[in-house]
Design an enzyme around this catalytic site. Sequence first.
Site, PDB file in Angstrom:
ATOM      1  N   LEU A   1       0.864  -1.181   0.000  1.00 19.77           N
ATOM      2  CA  LEU A   1       0.000   0.000   0.000  1.00 19.77           C
ATOM      3  C   LEU A   1       0.896   1.224   0.000  1.00 19.77           C
ATOM      4  CD1 LEU A   1      -3.173   0.607   2.146  1.00 19.77           C
ATOM      5  CD2 LEU A   1      -1.468   2.408   1.855  1.00 19.77           C
ATOM      6  N   ILE A   2       0.666   2.113  -0.949  1.00 17.11           N
ATOM      7  CA  ILE A   2       1.456   3.336  -1.086  1.00 17.11           C
ATOM      8  C   ILE A   2       0.524   4.536  -0.967  1.00 17.11           C
ATOM      9  CG2 ILE A   2       3.095   4.623  -2.508  1.00 17.11           C
ATOM     10  CD1 ILE A   2       3.695   2.045  -4.027  1.00 17.11           C
TER      11      ILE A   2
ATOM     12  N   GLY B   1      -0.314   8.697  -1.259  1.00 16.69           N
ATOM     13  CA  GLY B   1       0.081   9.862  -2.048  1.00 16.69           C
ATOM     14  C   GLY B   1       0.575   9.519  -3.432  1.00 16.69           C
TER      15      GLY B   1
ATOM     16  N   SER C   1      -0.981  10.202  -6.490  1.00 16.20           N
ATOM     17  CA  SER C   1      -1.588  10.916  -7.619  1.00 16.20           C
ATOM     18  C   SER C   1      -0.552  11.598  -8.506  1.00 16.20           C
ATOM     19  CB  SER C   1      -2.598  11.955  -7.122  1.00 16.20           C
ATOM     20  OG  SER C   1      -1.959  12.940  -6.337  1.00 16.20           O
TER      21      SER C   1
ATOM     22  N   GLY D   1       4.116  12.630  -8.834  1.00 17.32           N
ATOM     23  CA  GLY D   1       5.453  12.629  -8.272  1.00 17.32           C
ATOM     24  C   GLY D   1       6.011  11.266  -7.896  1.00 17.32           C
TER      25      GLY D   1
ATOM     26  N   GLY E   1       5.258   9.204  -5.492  1.00 16.22           N
ATOM     27  CA  GLY E   1       4.273   8.172  -5.197  1.00 16.22           C
ATOM     28  C   GLY E   1       3.766   7.488  -6.450  1.00 16.22           C
TER      29      GLY E   1
ATOM     30  N   SER F   1      12.749  13.083   3.816  1.00 15.73           N
ATOM     31  CA  SER F   1      13.339  14.153   3.019  1.00 15.73           C
ATOM     32  C   SER F   1      14.730  14.397   3.574  1.00 15.73           C
ATOM     33  CB  SER F   1      12.509  15.438   3.147  1.00 15.73           C
ATOM     34  OG  SER F   1      13.204  16.562   2.641  1.00 15.73           O
TER      35      SER F   1
ATOM     36  N   TYR G   1       7.799  22.341   8.037  1.00 13.26           N
ATOM     37  CA  TYR G   1       8.005  21.142   7.228  1.00 13.26           C
ATOM     38  C   TYR G   1       9.153  20.302   7.782  1.00 13.26           C
ATOM     39  CZ  TYR G   1       9.100  18.244   3.145  1.00 13.26           C
ATOM     40  OH  TYR G   1       9.349  17.179   2.306  1.00 13.26           O
TER      41      TYR G   1
END
Length: 281
Positions: A8-9, A11, A13, A15, A17, A141, A154
């Site tokens: 299961l991944i 995000g 939609s 980039g 992901g 990140s 962030y």
Amino acid sequence: MTSEKTVLITGTSSGIGLAAAVAAAQAGWTVVATMRDTGKAEALLKAAAEHAVTDRIQVKRLDVVDPDSIATCLDEVIAEHGRLDALVNNAGAAQVGTIEQMSLDDVRAAMEVNFFGVVAATRAALPHLRASRGRVITVTSVGGAVGQPFNEAYCAAKFAVEGFMQSLDPVAATVGVDVIVVEPGAVASEFVANIGLDVPALLAAAGPYAPALQAYVARTQKSFGNAQTPSEAAASIIEALTGDRPPFRVQTSEWAREFVGTTLADLDGSAVQALTRAWLR
């Protein structure tokens, strides 16, 4: 690895992901590709068709800040596939600004998506990953290792994610679950565009911080001009997904390794601060 393995991944939609979902399917996995708005699945489905993996990718709705959405999605995965072998926490949202000019609600929103969303999805998936002796792979990140100007909220969330996962790792290992964090640097994707950043308006409102912000924006735009592609970054996720003994921390490029290495070797913080302060001049 066979198509019986299910990942299961979050995000997916756009980039990283999206690229990771297609690459995992190409590697033989059954991919549950989730996103907050399944109306944005067109790009993923197009890429899946182009790579002849449509039959291995299933799109489902999952909003990481909604526990009911997470529970519903996981229930469906187990009912339909019988197992979950890996969770890739990829969903995230950027947040640019400095704390004096942000509201606490802005900071909380960044933490909800980038930290608490990861915690919630991981918590819900762990019983199934224990059963399969699977993996939690979290896209953090380089901002989870190096604090960066005008990214306080962030980076705080990404630092929190890395601390959470580093602490979870030895505990999860006792029940057969691997924990890995993947640290991309600049990636040429819609992630930056999705901030909806109005740079002239931001500069106009920056007051005493305007010169530093202008220097930061110029430096960031230059760095994203030489960014990795999402597929290049996603390759590290697939290595973490399929490798026999992946390390806890993985960077997606040589630049990211060198950048993260700066902070890991910087016992008194002076090297990192010298580096990032130079970005604002």
